[in-house]
Design an enzyme around this catalytic site. Structure first.
Site, PDB file in Angstrom:
ATOM      1  N   ASN A   6       3.573  41.149  16.654  1.00  0.00           N
ATOM      2  CA  ASN A   6       2.112  42.094  16.738  1.00  0.00           C
ATOM      3  C   ASN A   6       2.018  42.776  15.384  1.00  0.00           C
ATOM      4  O   ASN A   6       2.732  43.684  15.070  1.00  0.00           O
ATOM      5  CB  ASN A   6       2.231  42.775  17.910  1.00  0.00           C
ATOM      6  CG  ASN A   6       0.875  43.577  18.170  1.00  0.00           C
ATOM      7  OD1 ASN A   6      -0.138  43.426  17.026  1.00  0.00           O
ATOM      8  ND2 ASN A   6       0.737  44.812  18.977  1.00  0.00           N
ATOM      9  N   LYS A   8      -0.548  44.351  14.322  1.00  0.00           N
ATOM     10  CA  LYS A   8      -1.166  45.397  14.419  1.00  0.00           C
ATOM     11  C   LYS A   8      -2.249  45.567  13.339  1.00  0.00           C
ATOM     12  O   LYS A   8      -2.721  44.539  12.972  1.00  0.00           O
ATOM     13  CB  LYS A   8      -0.375  46.756  14.926  1.00  0.00           C
ATOM     14  CG  LYS A   8       0.507  46.610  16.083  1.00  0.00           C
ATOM     15  CD  LYS A   8       1.191  47.565  16.205  1.00  0.00           C
ATOM     16  CE  LYS A   8       2.161  47.668  17.332  1.00  0.00           C
ATOM     17  NZ  LYS A   8       2.919  48.774  17.778  1.00  0.00           N
ATOM     18  N   HIS A  90      -2.601  46.045  25.424  1.00  0.00           N
ATOM     19  CA  HIS A  90      -1.997  46.907  24.615  1.00  0.00           C
ATOM     20  C   HIS A  90      -1.899  48.235  24.872  1.00  0.00           C
ATOM     21  O   HIS A  90      -3.034  48.699  24.630  1.00  0.00           O
ATOM     22  CB  HIS A  90      -1.945  46.232  23.132  1.00  0.00           C
ATOM     23  CG  HIS A  90      -0.690  46.919  22.331  1.00  0.00           C
ATOM     24  ND1 HIS A  90      -0.530  48.112  21.786  1.00  0.00           N
ATOM     25  CD2 HIS A  90       0.384  46.215  22.035  1.00  0.00           C
ATOM     26  CE1 HIS A  90       0.517  48.334  21.301  1.00  0.00           C
ATOM     27  NE2 HIS A  90       1.182  47.078  21.323  1.00  0.00           N
ATOM     28  N   GLU A  92      -1.835  50.546  22.534  1.00  0.00           N
ATOM     29  CA  GLU A  92      -2.778  51.298  21.679  1.00  0.00           C
ATOM     30  C   GLU A  92      -4.196  50.986  21.851  1.00  0.00           C
ATOM     31  O   GLU A  92      -4.866  52.202  21.703  1.00  0.00           O
ATOM     32  CB  GLU A  92      -2.259  50.747  20.185  1.00  0.00           C
ATOM     33  CG  GLU A  92      -0.864  51.229  19.835  1.00  0.00           C
ATOM     34  CD  GLU A  92      -0.003  50.532  18.762  1.00  0.00           C
ATOM     35  OE1 GLU A  92      -0.393  49.434  18.306  1.00  0.00           O
ATOM     36  OE2 GLU A  92       1.226  50.559  18.748  1.00  0.00           O
ATOM     37  N   GLU A 159       6.134  47.197  27.694  1.00  0.00           N
ATOM     38  CA  GLU A 159       6.333  48.088  26.414  1.00  0.00           C
ATOM     39  C   GLU A 159       6.229  49.567  26.890  1.00  0.00           C
ATOM     40  O   GLU A 159       4.859  50.002  26.898  1.00  0.00           O
ATOM     41  CB  GLU A 159       5.038  47.730  25.277  1.00  0.00           C
ATOM     42  CG  GLU A 159       5.351  46.250  24.988  1.00  0.00           C
ATOM     43  CD  GLU A 159       4.722  46.222  23.545  1.00  0.00           C
ATOM     44  OE1 GLU A 159       5.351  45.757  22.681  1.00  0.00           O
ATOM     45  OE2 GLU A 159       3.338  46.399  23.370  1.00  0.00           O
ATOM     46  N   GLY A 165       6.828  52.051  18.172  1.00  0.00           N
ATOM     47  CA  GLY A 165       6.717  52.965  16.832  1.00  0.00           C
ATOM     48  C   GLY A 165       7.488  54.063  16.671  1.00  0.00           C
ATOM     49  O   GLY A 165       7.197  54.761  15.588  1.00  0.00           O
ATOM     50  N   SER A 195      10.094  49.207  19.682  1.00  0.00           N
ATOM     51  CA  SER A 195      11.251  49.518  18.528  1.00  0.00           C
ATOM     52  C   SER A 195      12.397  48.272  18.630  1.00  0.00           C
ATOM     53  O   SER A 195      13.466  48.738  18.472  1.00  0.00           O
ATOM     54  CB  SER A 195      11.794  50.776  18.896  1.00  0.00           C
ATOM     55  OG  SER A 195      10.799  51.931  18.830  1.00  0.00           O
TER      56      SER A 195
HETATM   57  P1  13P Z   1       7.227  48.677  17.574  1.00  0.00           P
HETATM   58  O1  13P Z   1       8.034  47.346  17.610  1.00  0.00           O
HETATM   59  O2  13P Z   1       6.618  49.113  16.176  1.00  0.00           O
HETATM   60  O3  13P Z   1       7.579  49.712  18.432  1.00  0.00           O
HETATM   61  O4  13P Z   1       5.955  48.074  18.307  1.00  0.00           O
HETATM   62  C1  13P Z   1       5.993  47.270  19.502  1.00  0.00           C
HETATM   63  C2  13P Z   1       4.676  46.948  19.978  1.00  0.00           C
HETATM   64  O5  13P Z   1       3.760  47.674  20.072  1.00  0.00           O
HETATM   65  C3  13P Z   1       4.598  45.584  20.097  1.00  0.00           C
HETATM   66  O6  13P Z   1       3.291  45.081  20.672  1.00  0.00           O
END
Ligand code: 13P
Length: 236
Positions: A6, A8, A90, A92, A159, A165, A195
């Site tokens: 991803n 982002k 997701h 976010e 997740e 993150g 992570s």
């Molecule tokens: P990170 O791997 O940066 O923690 O993000 C995970 C994520 O949100 C994947 O969709």
């Protein structure tokens, strides 16, 4: 196994092309049969069709063919590139962009109707995790409200919000317990995200009921993402 990247809000159109070419060459050279999914930002979408098991998806889209929804993309824009994979729910989008469960369910129904492969994300925030597994499961299961969990082309990504993150990965025990509970309710492939990096990919992929990973930060570098794909290949 399913190994997903991803991006982002990272990578440009040019750097995505370089990334995809390199990843496709790797998949070819190593004869990778795992499912490898990449979710670039909307501006980097294109007709990337190298192998059936290397697929590009959208991180988000509006549940409409086309219309007046400023700033959004719909089915028409996605279909131009032959894309049939989407990330929905997701954290976010839920917690930063304010998408409600109702909106998410509408999006899910629309793209399921259109036959998309859907990677559907659930995950609890820190304060819920601290209350224990019962609260964690009540929270995660509430994120399936309005979602057809029998949809055939569905993949679930667990997740935990507090592990995204942050460099904090859920412990293997927490992942195993949560995936085990989720599996009782949803008979679909389960991914873990939060992570994940090269160093912990193997141990995470070895967890019972874990059928893949959804990677943010560590996937933005194509060499580390290829390494994660290689680890998955060695385990299967
Ligand atoms: P990170 O791997 O940066 O923690 O993000 C995970 C994520 O949100 C994947 O969709």
């Amino acid at each position: 196994m399913i190994i997903a990247a991803n991006f982002k809000t990272n990578h440009t159109r040019v750097s995505t092309k370089t990334y995809m070419d390199k990843l496709a060459a790797f998949v070819e050279k190593e004869a990778i049969t795992e499912d490898v999914l990449v979710f670039p930002p909307a501006t980097s979408l294109d007709s990337y069709h190298y192998h059936d098991n290397l697929r590009v998806g959208v991180q988000n889209a509006y549940p409409v063919e086309k219309g007046s929804f400023t700033g959004e993309i719909g089915l028409e824009q996605i279909s131009e590139f032959g894309i049939k994979t989407i990330l929905i729910g997701h954290s976010e989008r839920r917690h930063i962009l304010g998408e409600s469960q109702e909106e998410i369910a509408k999006k899910f129904a629309f793209f399921a109707e259109a036959g998309f492969e859907i990677v559907y994300c659930v995950g609890e925030p820190k304060e819920v995790r601290e209350k224990g597994i019962e609260s964690v499961m009540a929270y995660n299961l509430s994120q399936f409200e309005g979602i057809d969990t029998n949809y055939e082309n569905l993949i679930i990504a667990y997740e935990p919000v507090w592990a995204i993150g942050t460099g904090l990965t859920a412990s293997n025990e927490q992942i195993e317990e949560t995936l085990g509970e989720l599996k009782k309710h949803v008979a679909k492939p389960l991914l873990y995200g939060g992570s994940v990096k090269v160093a912990n990919t193997k141990e995470i992929l070895e967890i019972k009921n874990c059928e893949g990973i959804l990677v943010g930060t560590a996937s933005w570098d194509v060499d580390s993402f290829c390494e994660m794909v290689a680890i998955a290949k060695r385990l299967s």
